[in-house]
Design a protein around this motif. Structure first.
Motif, PDB file in Angstrom:
ATOM      1  N   THR A 173      54.543  43.659  38.627  1.00  0.00           N
ATOM      2  CA  THR A 173      53.317  44.378  38.962  1.00  0.00           C
ATOM      3  C   THR A 173      53.641  45.766  39.512  1.00  0.00           C
ATOM      4  OG1 THR A 173      52.238  42.281  39.484  1.00  0.00           O
ATOM      5  CG2 THR A 173      51.191  44.285  40.307  1.00  0.00           C
ATOM      6  N   THR A 204      46.051  42.444  39.113  1.00  0.00           N
ATOM      7  CA  THR A 204      46.515  43.125  40.324  1.00  0.00           C
ATOM      8  C   THR A 204      46.732  44.608  40.067  1.00  0.00           C
ATOM      9  OG1 THR A 204      47.661  41.071  40.934  1.00  0.00           O
ATOM     10  CG2 THR A 204      48.200  43.042  42.198  1.00  0.00           C
ATOM     11  N   VAL A 205      47.239  44.951  38.876  1.00  0.00           N
ATOM     12  CA  VAL A 205      47.412  46.367  38.525  1.00  0.00           C
ATOM     13  C   VAL A 205      46.063  47.074  38.527  1.00  0.00           C
ATOM     14  CG1 VAL A 205      48.031  47.952  36.658  1.00  0.00           C
ATOM     15  CG2 VAL A 205      49.556  46.059  37.222  1.00  0.00           C
ATOM     16  N   ILE A 237      49.141  39.620  36.560  1.00  0.00           N
ATOM     17  CA  ILE A 237      49.757  40.936  36.729  1.00  0.00           C
ATOM     18  C   ILE A 237      48.749  42.024  36.397  1.00  0.00           C
ATOM     19  CG2 ILE A 237      51.527  42.497  35.812  1.00  0.00           C
ATOM     20  CD1 ILE A 237      53.298  39.994  35.428  1.00  0.00           C
TER      21      ILE A 237
END
Length: 675
Positions: free
Chosen positions: A464, A492-493, A489
């Motif tokens: 991430t 969260t990005v 991932i």
């Protein structure tokens, strides 16, 4: 015949100080005109290889004029023996030697050239069969006589002839024109013995020719089977001399032992590669002893960490047919190759690989890759469960996958005492085991692992951090198109971009709208990626879907703003953008770190991953950092956003960095193109 009895000169590998001193002396002697320097023309050599298969098959056209079966039997036998020796050498010598790392540049150069001599010899055999047919097709009853004649011709003629030819090749002009190409390989492989400059192959054909010709002209007989056996045996012994291993035994080192003079060791020829002007002989050091060119060479003991030490295991799995082709057991030369595709659809390749895998499971439980050294004191290794992408597609197989992961953990803990484990790629898939949480629960419940303090990490925080920073650092970027943003991932990005880059708009390709934010919108139309300069891909999209989207855009006369498809899927499977009519788009891998420190990681930590040397996937790097710091908590489940920046700073301190990308095409985005 008398041998020189003076004490041999013992030459060890120079240390860095002596190397510097030697370089200074050399520069001084050049400046004073005492030493003649000849510029090399080989270091930038690139050979065109696309016609190699055609050149191998061309001798078939001669079938009406001469038998071609002996030609192909000899050529194929030599190729197979070369590959077999490479595989055995890797398994027994190089797999666990993390201090003997070959460069991607050397592997690429040798791969392009190591079979050239074999094919040239096939053409030479065709020519000789046409000129001297009796030389190859003597009665089978003469084979034994031919073999004896060939052996003694090699000992009495080829050995001394090669010695003098080899010395001639070391004259600076000839070194520049031909032999320097072979000497570009300092750390040799067995097949380095076959790597020569193209013109130099003809020197060797003339040098070794007497082994075939003299038995025929002087002994009255020769046979193609003897010639073929001689060439295969010659290749094997020549490969032995390039094995880059220590072989110290009194039978080869005692000055009263005949074998010291009659048969060489790898260290004898390594001395030649290390110091050039010594040890010119082929397989018999006798001629160097007689003519004063022998120099004793002692290969240093690498002083590796114990063979039974294994502190960390990163658990991977098969990624399809293209993954197998990059394994060193298949070919050492392929370990840094891109993921190879065949003419088959990707799903068909997966099914084919699954069938092969089912056969392999009858004999082995897992597959291990070369070990590597972490921080000078710990040993890491990649170990793969024998599962293919097919096993991660069907939920009915998830329980079996998780069980095999835990079994691998148990086996490595029992055998090596390993406590730290990382989960690679699909082994931490949310649908499979909730991002590793299920594995942690299974480990805690297993009677054999209770109390062993096993730690499980996914490394997703590091992935991430890498992906987020790669996107956030793109200058003047106002929007992105995101494929696969609903994964842990990607989610969260997106969360970090929405928080830290409030000016950036994100279009997510998905029908599931799980993120609610003013800057995030959703679409199911893949053509919309052309409205954004950058497309981020965290999920594999089959090529035909891209092709369909680009074709639709052309029909609608859409303007293409896209310049990059930045892909962090593993393995990275290249999209042929030229084939799809959008050559202005670059499909590049991200979520890929460059390893700048040569001391923190040593060895082949970077092979079989379809990327360049000295690069590593962030999840792997994050787990390595955890093992080095002896982290005693698990890292599983969802990614914690506040930990991402901390992980990135740790990575920078260890010498990791994102791959550098040239974004200048983004500044020219006003030059738009219609699809």
């Amino acid at each position: 015949m008398c041998l020189k009895t003076s004490e041999p000169k013992t030459v060890r590998q120079p240390n860095s100080d002596s190397s510097t001193s030697l370089s200074s002396q050399l520069l001084k002697s050049v400046s004073e005109g005492k030493t003649k320097m000849v510029d090399s023309t080989h270091s930038k050599h690139v050979r065109e290889t696309k016609y190699d298969t055609l050149l191998f098959l061309l001798p078939i056209l001669m079938v009406k004029f001469t038998p071609i079966l002996p030609v192909y039997m000899t050529g194929i036998a030599r190729m197979l023996s070369a590959h077999l020796i490479l595989t055995v050498h890797y398994l027994l010598c190089d797999k666990d030697n993390y201090k003997n790392k070959l460069t991607q540049k050397q592997l690429k150069r040798e791969k392009d050239d190591y079979l050239v001599g074999i094919v040239l010899h096939m053409y030479a055999q065709i020519l000789l069969q046409l000129i001297f047919p009796g030389m190859f097709f003597t009665d089978n009853s003469m084979i034994a006589k031919c073999a004896v004649w060939t052996f003694w011709t090699h000992v009495g003629v080829v050995e001394p002839l090669y010695y003098f030819a080899h010395r001639w090749l070391h004259i600076p002009e000839h070194m520049k024109a031909m032999h320097g190409f072979h000497h570009l390989s300092i750390h040799t492989l067995p097949s380095t013995s076959l790597v020569q400059n193209f013109q130099e192959h003809f020197v060797y054909i003339a040098t070794f020719g007497p082994a075939f010709l003299l038995p025929f002209f002087l002994g009255g007989a020769q046979h193609w089977a003897v010639i073929g056996a001689y060439l295969v045996l010659f290749d094997i012994i020549n490969a032995f001399g390039h094995m880059n291993i220590r072989l110290r035994h009194p039978i080869f080192t005692n000055k009263w032992s005949p074998m010291r003079y009659l048969f060489y060791t790898p260290e004898f020829h390594l001395g030649h590669h290390a110091y050039f002007r010594a040890n010119y002989g082929l397989f018999m050091p006798l001629w160097d002893f007689m003519l004063g060119t022998h120099r004793e060479y002692i290969k240093p003991d690498p002083k590796l960490l114990p063979a039974d030490q294994q502190d960390f295991v990163f658990i991977g799995h098969n990624g399809g047919l293209g993954h197998v082709l990059s394994c060193p057991e298949f070919s050492v030369y392929n370990v840094y190759e891109k993921y190879r595709r065949t003419f088959l659809p990707l799903q068909a390749e997966f099914m084919l690989m699954h069938a092969v895998n089912c056969v392999c499971r009858l004999f082995v439980k897992s597959y291990t890759v070369s070990r590597y050294c972490i921080g000078g004191s710990k040993i890491g290794r990649i170990a793969c469960v024998l599962k293919t992408p097919v096993d991660y597609i069907y939920p009915s197989r998830y329980a079996a996958v998780n069980k095999e992961i835990v079994d691998l953990i148990k086996n490595n803990n029992a055998k090596y005492g390993t406590r730290y484990f990382g989960l690679g790629n699909l082994n931490k898939m949310k649908q499979l085991n909730d991002g590793g949480k299920t594995i942690v629960d299974m480990v805690k419940a297993d009677p054999e692992l209770q109390g062993k303090n096993i730690r499980i990490w996914t490394g997703d925080t590091m992935t991430t951090a890498s992906v987020y920073n790669q996107i956030a650092e793109i200058p003047n970027l106002k929007s992105i198109f995101f494929i696969g943003a609903n994964g842990k991932i990607g989610q969260t990005v997106c969360e970090l971009l929405a928080k830290n880059r409030p000016d950036m708009k994100i279009t997510v390709f998905s029908s599931w709208e799980n993120m609610q934010h003013p800057n995030i919108t959703y679409t199911t139309d893949l053509t919309e990626l052309l409205k954004h300069q950058v497309c981020v891909a965290g999920k594999i999209v089959p090529g035909h879907k891209y092709a369909k989207a680009f074709a639709k855009a052309r029909e609608q006369n859409m303007t293409n703003h896209c310049r990059f498809i930045m892909d962090y899927t593993v393995p990275f499977i290249d999209i042929d953008v030229k084939k799809y009519g959008v050559p202005e788009i670059q499909h590049i891998p991200i979520g890929l770190l460059r390893v700048n420190s040569k001391s923190f990681l040593r060895g082949h930590f970077d092979i079989c991953m379809s990327h360049d040397q000295d690069h590593i996937y962030p999840c792997h790097a994050g787990c390595i950092m955890n093992s080095h710091e002896e982290r005693e908590t698990d890292e599983v489940g969802d990614v914690i956003p506040v930990e991402v920046e901390k992980m990135w700073q740790r990575a920078l301190n260890y010498g990791f960095q994102n791959r550098i990308i040239d974004y200048r095409t983004l500044s020219n985005s006003e030059h738009k193109k219609h699809c």
